[in-house]
Every structure is written in C-alpha cells, then in structure tokens.
Design an enzyme around this catalytic site. Structure first.
Site, PDB file in Angstrom:
ATOM      1  N   PHE A 130      -1.234 -33.546  11.105  1.00  0.00           N
ATOM      2  CA  PHE A 130      -0.810 -34.914  10.806  1.00  0.00           C
ATOM      3  C   PHE A 130      -1.099 -35.779  12.031  1.00  0.00           C
ATOM      4  CE2 PHE A 130       2.428 -38.299  10.144  1.00  0.00           C
ATOM      5  CZ  PHE A 130       1.918 -38.774   8.956  1.00  0.00           C
ATOM      6  N   ASP A 199       5.601 -27.876  13.815  1.00  0.00           N
ATOM      7  CA  ASP A 199       6.101 -29.027  13.059  1.00  0.00           C
ATOM      8  C   ASP A 199       6.391 -28.546  11.636  1.00  0.00           C
ATOM      9  OD1 ASP A 199       6.481 -31.296  11.516  1.00  0.00           O
ATOM     10  OD2 ASP A 199       4.918 -32.464  12.517  1.00  0.00           O
ATOM     11  N   TYR A 224      13.350 -36.715   5.649  1.00  0.00           N
ATOM     12  CA  TYR A 224      13.242 -37.530   4.428  1.00  0.00           C
ATOM     13  C   TYR A 224      12.277 -36.960   3.398  1.00  0.00           C
ATOM     14  CZ  TYR A 224       9.330 -39.683   7.058  1.00  0.00           C
ATOM     15  OH  TYR A 224       8.194 -39.904   7.792  1.00  0.00           O
ATOM     16  N   LYS A 225      11.720 -35.791   3.680  1.00  0.00           N
ATOM     17  CA  LYS A 225      10.846 -35.163   2.684  1.00  0.00           C
ATOM     18  C   LYS A 225      11.692 -34.186   1.863  1.00  0.00           C
ATOM     19  CE  LYS A 225       6.878 -35.699   5.795  1.00  0.00           C
ATOM     20  NZ  LYS A 225       6.136 -36.746   5.068  1.00  0.00           N
ATOM     21  N   ARG A 380      -2.541 -35.471  -4.266  1.00  0.00           N
ATOM     22  CA  ARG A 380      -1.508 -34.573  -3.750  1.00  0.00           C
ATOM     23  C   ARG A 380      -0.293 -34.579  -4.677  1.00  0.00           C
ATOM     24  NH1 ARG A 380       1.344 -35.275   2.158  1.00  0.00           N
ATOM     25  NH2 ARG A 380       2.282 -37.027   1.051  1.00  0.00           N
TER      26      ARG A 380
END
Lengths: 421, 421
Positions: A130, A199, A224-225, A380
């Site tokens: 990312f 991560d 928040y995922k 995705r």
C-alpha cells in the site's frame, strides 16, 4: 454441476455465524463487498456514540477523562484487538492512523538495528505494498540513512541478506488479496538477521493472525476495515515485548509518558507498548471502534477467528466458482490466489478494459465493490463473513453477469471519475 | 465600591454576545470554567454526529468519501480555523493531534534551518511550556542533532543568538494564562535569524491571533479546547506559504500526496499545507469539530474575535476583582498577568497548600475548574466568552469563598487523587 441460488440459501441456513449479520445496519437492497475498505455500521454504534456525545461529553465534561475511562480507551481497545492477532494484553495500543503507527514502529525498528547491527542499511518492501507504507518508509529511510528497496513478491526470500535491516510487508495485499506466509517470512528474515514489520490492515479481523507464534517484531493495522470502527477509526500498533522497552519512538507525546499527569519537562517513556501513544486521542472514534470490535468478538462463542476464516474462504471460493461458471467469456481474470493459504478475505478480478465502469455499474445495481487502478486494473470484492451471506455472493455475481452481458458498463455515466479510498 | 450579583446580571443583560450561550448544552447547575481543557458540547453536535454515523456511514458506506465530502474535511475545517488565526484559505489543515502536528512543523523548520543555516543548532523553548511540546522537541532535537535549551520567560530575548535555529513557544501558557507578544518575539527571533513555531492550543478561539501580520513561520493548535470540537478532536497545523512547498514533513502519508488516489509507489508531496496531512482522518471527530467551529464563527456578525476578546478580558477582570474583594486573607495569589496584553482567557490562582482539594470541593459545588501541580500549585479557571456569563463568574467566586471560609476543602474526600487532563 452448477451452483444455484437455492444451494447458496441452503448454505446460509446452515451457517453457524448467520446470526452475526444482525449486529449490523446494512442499507436495504445493497450487497456490501467493500468492508475491506470501510466496514459497515454496527447496530450498536449510533446509540453508543450518542451516549458519549450527550452524556459523557455533554454532561460529564472534563470529568469524563476519569469517570468515563476515556484516558484508558487506547489501551483497553488495544487489549481487545490483541486477542484477534495473537498478542497479549498490554502489547497493543489503539491510536492515531495506520500511517503514523507505521512511522512509530519502523522508527523503533531502525533504531534497534542501528544499535545492534549498524552495517545493515537496507529496508526491504514490496513494490505492490500500500503506497502510504512505502511513503513512510521512504521518508524514514532518507532521514535515518537507510536505503529502501522495493521488490516483487518472489524476489523477497533471496533479497534477505546480511545488509537487510528490516523487512516491512503488508500481510494481505490491498490490490490482489494475496496473503504472505507470515511465520515463514518472519523466520527467513530472522535467519538473515533482519527485523520484520507487518501491516495487518487487511488481516486483523479478516484472517487468523498469530504474531506471537510467528515471532514477529512489530505490527500495525487499521480500525475501519474489518474491525468496523467507522470512517477514519483509530488504528493500532503492536510491539513484541523484547523490543517494547528498548527505544522511544520519535512521536514522544505526553500520552506515552510514564507519568503523563506529572507534567515533567523531560520525557520518560512508559513501559511497554504504551510509549507508542502520543497525543490526545479522538474519543468519539474510540467509542465507535469499541462497538466495531464488539461485532468481531461476538464470533468468539461461535468459534472465533477460525470460524470466521472458514466462512471467509467458503465465501471467496463461492465467488470465484460463480464468476467462472456464470461470467466466463467476458475477459475477467482472477488476481487473487486460489490456494487458501495464500488468500486473504477478498476476491480481485482483472480485466483489460472497463474495470472502473463495471464497478460503477455494479454500484448502481446495489453491489458495492471497488476499483483499483493498475496494470491491469482491478475489480475488488471484499467478503466479510460477519455479515455477508452466501446468497449475497450469488446476487453479486449475477449482477456482474448482467452488467457484462448487457454491456451496461459502456454507458457514459459509469465512466465519470471519482476519488475513492 | 464592591461588585454585586446585581451588577453582574446587569452586565449580562447588556452583553452583545449573550445569545451565543444558547448554542451550547451545559449541564444544569454547573459553572464550567474548564473550556480551556475541554470545550462544552455545542447544541448542534449530537444531531450532526448522529447524521454522520447513521446516514453518511450507515447508508452511504464507502461512497461517502466522495458524496459526503469526507476526504475534503481536513482542508475545509482548516480553512475555517484560518479565519480565527489570521491565516489564508489553503494554509491550515485540521488533522491528527497537536503533538503530532508539532512534530511535523518542527521537523520542517529544522530541515529548513539545516539547509539554510547549518551552523544554527539550538532550539529554544520555555521550561514552563506544555510538556508534550518539550517531549516532541527533545525527541526531534536528539534525532536531528540539535540542542534543546529551556528558558525562563524573561531569558528568551537575550537567548536569541546566531546559534538559534528555532524558537518554539506556546502563545498562552497552559498553567498561568500568561500570553506572549507574538509579533514582538517573532520579529526578535527573525532579527536573530531564527524561525518561530507557535503552539496556539490556548489561543485559537480564545484571543486574537494574526499569524500573517506577526509574520510567524509555523503554528499548531488544538481542536477540543476553545474550538469546542469534543474530546480528542482533530488538531491543526499552519505553515507560512514561504515555507509550505520547501520540505516534506517526515509523516509523509498518502493524504499529503499530490495525487493520493493515483497510488504511485513514490511520494510526491501535495503543494502547500496539504502535505501536512498523513493518514486517514477520523470523520466523526471532524464532524464534531465542524460544529465546534460553528459556535466560534457564530460570533462573526457580533464582532468576531475582537468582541470575544473584549468579553473574555471583562470576565477575567471581573474574576480577579471578585477574588480580591471576596476571598482576601485566604492565601490566594494571582498567577495570571493583570496586564491585558499579557493575559490569555483564564485566571490562575496559586496557594501554598490545598489547591487540589479546593478544586475538588468547587467541582462538588458545581464549579468546574482544574488543578495543575507545580511550585506553587495552581487553581485554573478558564473564562470562555461564548457561553460564560458575568453572573457565572460571580457564583464561581462565591463558591470559592465558601469553600475557603468553611474550610470545606479539608474534608478527606477532596484529597483523593485523580488523573486529569
């Protein structure tokens, strides 16, 4: 033998986790396949946040730092996250953003290497990591005199050498859903004398993680995922106890001080992971994160992360099978590994053209996935076992089929650019 | 001639700002003198936060990053803060914590000095500065090879020399309420060749600040004190345009990237202050900050910051006068400067013993101030003109008088220790 909607419904009826869906408020008519970007709203969150706003803040005012336990929230929620990632109480803090926490732990890792093995000057990561992780590493490497080297996945094992300081990887790739073997890569890095920073943005709450068993060094992750903490929820940081007390991280704020309320002019870091706290934390965000964690921890009596993982793999298996059965001949390829051990909790498809517009057309039909640009572009679809039904997967692929068969994605309105996260 | 309650009520009746109090929900029977630590709840906040939770998050889900403007919030609220501190649109971002923002701007300041005047290796600050500011500076100085020198206030002008890199000060002192002359000290530092970083934690929304006219270099400040953004609300950072594009700050996350959604592996900083953003921001906190800023900006048609400042000085003048009239002989001394130009928006009293218990006894009587340990200990009373009445000041001092006259503070229950922020 093809899969039918009735088959999917039968699986839902037998799903031991099916009741967990009721913990969420999901919009009518939406199949939500973007919980890997922003988890949906837990049913309990609005009331809890309202209580924090109206009672704890509005009535309690400044007293709530004590009476409502605000000051303890980063550690309290950190302890709950710990149970999901194979960490012990006191090792995790819920705080700040993933980027900032990565800065903290990578700083500490580099300080550790600089002290113990000053000849090691290379930080390894993946080119497809990312981007913000790479930016933070780039910035720190430049400041600390290290070199950041970006690799393809298959180059990593051979690149681990006697000049490697740190291997910094995202466990599950945000674009493809490919998952690294955390234990094997950590062992390989350690054998080469390097430290490892993981991560867990697309792992925590999504796949089984055991940082202690993997003997990892540092980790960060996102609230928040898959933890359903709400937009911009606090992230988290984990530090192995063997490292926790050795160095400060540079964001040495008062919340990480050994005695934050002594207001001494010199910094004395708190023992353990608490020194990875910095300034005052957003209490509304922590309250929402607490409710999000409640939803994941509600799976504990039903089998916990292993049960969630089983269902996640069943959902993504189904998604892949349905796409191959029902959408064949439309130029879709699978970017996500088929092998379970290599797959996170999402299915990513590629297509040479039209991927962005296909995602937009699906959203217009109530199937929310997302698009990631690249070569090739990616569609995705996150499959979160807490609230997704097998029937939802069937409907999602059916809508995808219709968008493709009817060439609906060619409509101009689906080609308008939008920022997405 | 002594001041009476009737006098105070008469002043309230004539107060042009009196209607602003209705913008807040204040608990029944409480005189809140701790808005300098945590501003009270604006009346509009619960509904706005509930809307963000239920509608923007719950119904909009991931789409709200675009459709609800979430991604723009740090810059949009930054622009609104700019109007309160003498900055221009685009110069301020509302983000992260004050400590983290201080790290960013002090990093940039040190990079600037290292490039332009490498012989300058000293960072000056005040020994009585808020500790977290000193911790951040200590950490950065150590990492970057600078020396942090802590001074008493009167030593500052003479300490500015040809080895001074940066003067880092908090505009209004958190313990005493003493205010620096921002323009004069900035000019003096510039004359000595140094840059100046201002912490506006106890200034923004409390006193008139004009960063542009003062020709300051960098500033940070707090969202949950006089800006009423709620517990742990996002803080802010300001950078003078002459510095904004010169360097990255080390927390180089994707929100500060020139093209955050291009997901390129290399960091290209956004122009201007946007590069002081890092990772994903807490949207609930930003929504509450928006409502908090609404309350301060509601004073604009009534005279804005100059009118707020006039009332603030009138309130603190009254507080001081009433303490001297009604609490004489009880060992209280004034720590806050009498001179208006040297006073923030709080009144701080000292007492050789019992300060902590006096504050606790006052809280039990509904007068919420706070205590700061030190030599001597401090009783701190913030006077926020948005919602405080002259009558409230009268009642507060009357309760203080009773606590002292009746020696109520000697009761054991008021001596129990509690953490406070």
């Amino acid at each position: 033998m093809t899969t039918t909607l009735a088959d999917c419904r039968a699986r839902d009826a037998q799903d031991p986790l099916r009741a967990l869906r009721d913990l969420f408020t999901l919009p009518e008519g939406v199949v939500y396949l973007d919980g890997n970007s922003l988890g949906p709203l837990p049913r309990a969150t609005p009331e809890r946040v309202a209580q924090v706003v109206r009672e704890e803040w509005g009535q309690g005012l400044i007293r709530s730092w004590n009476t409502a336990g605000w000051f303890e929230q980063p550690r309290r929620q950190g302890d709950r996250i710990a149970t999901l990632i194979g960490a012990e109480p006191g090792e995790v803090v819920a705080t700040d953003s993933t980027s900032i926490n990565l800065f903290k732990v990578l700083s500490a890792a580099l300080a550790s290497v600089a002290a113990d093995a000053p000849a090691r000057r290379t930080v390894l990561s993946e080119r497809s990591n990312f981007p913000t992780d790479l930016y933070i590493a780039e910035s720190l490497c430049r400041d600390r005199g290290f070199r950041l080297v970006l690799l393809e996945e298959d180059e990593i094992p051979h690149a681990l050498r006697d000049d490697t300081a740190v291997l910094m990887l995202t466990h599950v790739n945000y674009r493809t859903g490919a998952m690294h073997d955390m234990a094997a890569l950590t062992a390989r890095a350690h054998a080469a004398g390097a430290l490892v920073v993981w991560d867990l943005a697309h792992s925590a709450g999504a796949v089984e993680v055991d940082l202690t068993r993997a003997d990892a060094d540092y980790a960060v992750g996102c609230g928040y995922k898959y933890l359903n903490g709400g937009p911009g929820a606090p992230a988290f940081a984990w530090v192995h106890p063997r490292h926790a007390d050795r160095f400060w991280q540079p964001l040495a704020g008062w919340w990480g001080h050994a005695q934050p309320f002594a207001f001494t002019p010199d910094y004395q870091p708190a023992p353990g992971s608490a020194r990875y706290l910095c300034g005052t934390q957003g209490i509304l965000g922590l309250a929402a994160l607490e409710c999000g964690l409640d939803t994941v921890l509600a799976a504990e009596p039903l089998g916990g992360m292993p049960a969630l993982r089983r269902k996640s793999l069943a959902l993504t298996d189904l998604f892949i099978a349905l796409v191959e059965e029902r959408c064949a001949g439309h130029g879709l390829d699978l970017a996500t590994p088929r092998e379970h051990a290599r797959r996170g909790s999402q299915v990513c498809l590629t297509r040479n053209d039209g991927a962005y517009a296909i995602v937009q057309a699906l959203i217009a039909r109530g199937v929310i996935g997302d698009f990631r640009a690249g070569r090739p572009d990616i569609l995705r679809f996150g499959c979160t076992p807490l609230y997704l039904r097998f029937e939802d997967v069937w409907h999602a692929v059916e809508q995808l089929r219709l968008v493709l068969v009817e060439e609906e994605w060619r409509r101009p309105e689906f080609h308008q650019a939008q920022a997405v996260t």
